[in-house]
Design a protein around this motif. Structure first.
Motif, PDB file in Angstrom:
ATOM      1  N   PHE A 101      10.990  -2.670 -13.856  1.00 51.86           N
ATOM      2  CA  PHE A 101      10.059  -1.694 -13.648  1.00 51.86           C
ATOM      3  C   PHE A 101      10.490  -0.373 -14.362  1.00 51.86           C
ATOM      4  O   PHE A 101       9.492   0.329 -14.684  1.00 51.86           O
ATOM      5  N   TYR A 195       3.120  -4.138  -8.712  1.00 52.29           N
ATOM      6  CA  TYR A 195       3.687  -3.123  -8.285  1.00 52.29           C
ATOM      7  C   TYR A 195       2.508  -2.084  -8.035  1.00 52.29           C
ATOM      8  O   TYR A 195       1.777  -1.531  -9.027  1.00 52.29           O
ATOM      9  N   GLU A 203       9.769   1.044  -5.673  1.00 52.86           N
ATOM     10  CA  GLU A 203      10.130  -0.327  -6.442  1.00 52.86           C
ATOM     11  C   GLU A 203      11.019  -1.198  -5.527  1.00 52.86           C
ATOM     12  O   GLU A 203      10.734  -2.258  -5.259  1.00 52.86           O
ATOM     13  N   TYR A 206       8.977  -2.741  -2.688  1.00 52.54           N
ATOM     14  CA  TYR A 206       8.059  -3.682  -3.351  1.00 52.54           C
ATOM     15  C   TYR A 206       8.991  -5.099  -3.437  1.00 52.54           C
ATOM     16  O   TYR A 206       8.393  -6.087  -3.157  1.00 52.54           O
TER      17      TYR A 206
END
Length: 754
Positions: A101, A195, A203, A206
């Protein structure tokens, strides 16, 4: 009515009534029949009790079967629709390989060698076909030995997992999940869910949600795994796994992990290394070799055994791998500069460090040789000179005279990331390590190392606080002494007299310009180091003394660029700032600080083959102990104390901190040529007619500073003292000519002599 002449047949009525109906013959009773012939019932075999039970069970089974196959058909239809849906949403394989991410930050030392990573590193895209065959086999052996034979879901594996979980006293789907490698990839892809910051705070939340277990998650995984099996080849699925799996220490994918732990590509790992990497998969942080190498090797042994059992390794190869376990690369073993890396990360904008979406390369000033020397020195002293179980902390900073930080140890736990950094975060009273700034101000005003100051009891009226009487550490007084002696023996009363004579404002100005914290105390005690600062600020201030009197800004980042770019986004050319004191004053101060190590409180910091200058510091009740010193090559600062600020036991700045300093510099200076300190010699400030102290009288009319000096009344507050013009030198023991006069006299003397 006539017919046609033929014989007339009987009428219906004739047939019906011409004669009495004949009595039918007796026939055997016919069985009652239905549209389908019913088979005879078998004779009862179960008796009057068991028979009804069996019949009931049969009835129930017919109901269950009737409902079951219909329900299965519905479920199959739903799974089919879901599989088709997921199939239609799956992108090309290449779009799924980098699962990060955020970007990563790679930190390079002064020789452009990697020493630390931050964020999740991605070593580059690899495929199941170009990695080492040993790595591919290790992953299959450890995670899913039937990977190439199943269709994405393994009922046998799920049943086995349920049995194991129940035997362990857990729920059927708690713990071992029985997931195939394809199902693990489905988890890594979070079943295609992107996400959403509105749904997940971070994150990490997630990813935790994506990797959660339970029945609902398993049900969702099945159609997604089936869709992947239809969409991609087995090698494609394995490729996604090899690129996206997290393997500890911030390494995302096997290429990044191979580079992080072994310093090689995933294409070149041997069986032992492959087994160690594959062994990380169940618990990457727990099994990471940088966390516990032995535990990682033990786990690798298990994977090697599995590889042998499944035919991937011969017995001979298994024995060789066991006999030669994988070890970390030199850089991974050192894990040097964790505190330094954290500090440098804070020097750049967040969007290029902690929150970067790009891969960033940072060039730094770190010297890994010096870093290792500092870490080893701290460990040596704590193992040999500190009592077992002590909770005392310590910190080390080594820098060049321009402020380039070469090493940083922020605490006793050296191989850490994100820990409290005592070198940069801990603000502590500095004690006598502040005194050189008092003498720097005096020397810059015209005092010399031989100027005289009185060491005697002293009381100063402080407005709003009453009288204040500083005491010496020894509780003894030496009488009239030189400035060099006062600094050498860290005499408190003499230092306060100097500070009051030159003015506190001048002392504070010099300290602040050298980089000391700006929030300095206002009272006369400022001269004794009651203000707080950090170790890196103090070490940087001392670097200004070494470099000839110019301020420095300690720095560690020299250049930051995006990975692949040829031009840096920004850099730091150096840390030198404005001049604070004259070079002459700086050289004289170095001479005085050299005397501290040679003859005073810093003797334990002496080095056998080169000159050292420095200053010890111990705060009230020994809550902090310091030694900051330098050679001609490097400035090194040491701090020691407790996190809860309780007093140290039997520790002063001239003790353990000086020992740590010496052990550090013995290693740092090893192999370097001995270079003299940039210090003045007495002949540079002592004129031939300088007055000399003779017992209790002076050989000239000049008076020393202190009681009896008509220009200073020590019974009055400093702000009420009669002052000279700003920055005018205080009178030395004799009225020495200024620099211009001295040059003129020397020229005249030369002419007359010739």
């Amino acid at each position: 009515m006539a017919g046609s002449g033929g014989r007339r047949g009987p009428l219906v009525a004739d047939k019906r009534y011409s004669k009495a109906p004949a009595k039918p013959k007796a026939k055997p009773a016919a069985k009652r029949t239905t549209s389908k012939a019913r088979k005879p019932r078998p004779p009862r075999r179960f008796g009057p009790i068991l028979g009804p039970i069996i019949a009931l069970l049969g009835f129930v089974w017919r109901i269950v079967w009737g409902v079951g196959w219909r329900f299965a058909a519905i479920i199959g239809l739903i799974v089919g629709i879901a599989t088709f849906y997921f199939y239609s949403t799956l992108p090309e394989v290449t779009a799924l390989l980098d699962g990060r991410f955020r970007g990563s930050v790679t930190l390079l030392d002064r020789e452009n060698k990697v020493f630390a990573w931050r964020g999740e590193t991605f070593g580059g895209q690899i495929t199941a076909k170009n990695v080492s065959p040993h790595l591919k086999n290790a992953v299959i052996a450890a995670e899913d030995k039937r990977f190439y034979r199943h269709f994405g879901v393994s009922p046998r594996g799920i049943a086995s997992a349920v049995r194991i979980n129940l035997a362990a006293g857990r729920g059927p789907f708690s713990g071992n999940g029985g997931s195939t490698l394809t199902q693990q990839v489905a988890k890594l892809l979070c079943l295609g869910v992107e996400y959403d910051p509105q749904r997940w705070k971070t994150e990490a939340d997630y990813e935790n949600d994506c990797r959660s277990g339970g029945v609902k998650r398993k049900i969702k995984e099945v159609p997604y795994a089936l869709a992947m099996e239809f969409k991609y080849s087995k090698d494609d699925i394995l490729t996604i796994y090899l690129n996206r799996a997290y393997l500890g220490a911030g390494a995302r994918g096997f290429e990044a992990a191979a580079q992080r732990y072994f310093g090689i590509s995933a294409a070149n790992v041997n069986p032992a290394q492959a087994a160690m990497l594959a062994g990380l998969l169940p618990a990457p942080s727990y099994y990471a070799p940088t966390n516990n190498l032995q535990r990682s090797q033990d786990r690798a042994d298990t994977v090697i055994k599995l590889m042998n059992e499944q035919g991937f390794l011969t017995d001979a190869e298994r024995e060789t791998a066991w006999a030669n376990p994988a070890v970390l690369s030199e850089a991974a073993q050192k894990r040097a500069g964790g505190y330094f890396a954290d500090w440098v990360m804070g020097a750049a904008p967040d969007f290029l460090t902690t929150e970067t979406t790009e891969d960033v390369i940072i060039h730094t000033t770190l010297d890994q040789r010096i870093q290792a020397a500092a870490e080893e020195a701290m460990q040596t002293v704590f193992e040999t000179k500190v009592k077992a179980g002590s909770e005392a902390e310590a910190a080390i900073v080594v820098m060049s005279a321009d402020g380039a930080v070469r090493a940083m140890v922020g605490g006793r736990a050296t191989k850490v990331t994100g820990a409290f950094n005592h070198a940069t975060m801990a603000r502590r009273q500095t004690g006598s390590t502040f005194k050189p700034f008092v003498y720097a101000a005096a020397l810059d005003m015209g005092f010399t190392p031989d100027s005289i100051v009185e060491d005697a009891p002293l009381t100063i009226k402080v407005p709003g606080s009453g009288n204040w009487s500083p005491k010496n550490y020894t509780r003894e007084y030496r009488g009239p002494i030189t400035l060099t002696e006062a600094l050498t023996h860290s005499v408190n009363t003499a230092t306060v007299r100097i500070s009051e004579s030159v003015g506190r404002a001048a002392v504070k100005k010099v300290a602040e310009d050298f980089g000391f914290a700006s929030d300095l105390a206002d009272g006369p005690a400022v001269a004794l180091g009651v203000s707080e600062s950090t170790l890196i600020e103090m070490t940087g201030a001392y670097a200004g003394i070494l470099n000839g009197g110019s301020s420095v800004r300690p720095y560690g980042l020299t250049e930051l660029r995006l990975k692949g770019d040829s031009e840096p986004l920004f850099g730091t050319p150096g840390g030198l700032g404005e001049r604070v004191i004259s070079e002459k004053a700086a050289r004289e101060l170095v001479y005085m600080m050299h005397s501290v190590v040679e003859n005073g409180s810093g003797r334990r910091a002496k080095l056998p083959d080169r000159q050292v200058a420095g200053k010890t510091g111990t705060t009230q009740e020994a809550r902090d102990a310091w030694f900051i010193g330098f050679t001609a090559d490097y400035v090194t600062g040491i701090w020691m104390g407790y996190d809860d600020n309780r007093p140290l036991s039997g520790v002063t700045g001239g003790g353990l901190p000086a020992d740590i300093w010496r052990e550090t510099m013995l290693r740092v200076e090893k192999g370097l040529p001995a270079t003299p300190l940039p210090m003045a010699e007495p002949s540079e400030w002592r004129p031939k007619s300088a007055p000399q102290w003779q017992g209790e009288t002076w050989s000239s009319e000049a008076q020393p500073l202190g009681p009896g000096n008509t220009k200073t009344d020590w019974s009055q507050p400093a702000d009420q003292q009669p002052r000279r013009v700003e920055r005018e030198p205080a009178p030395p023991p004799a009225q020495e000519p200024d620099l211009a006069e001295r040059i003129l006299l020397e020229v005249l003397g030369t002419i007359i002599g010739n």
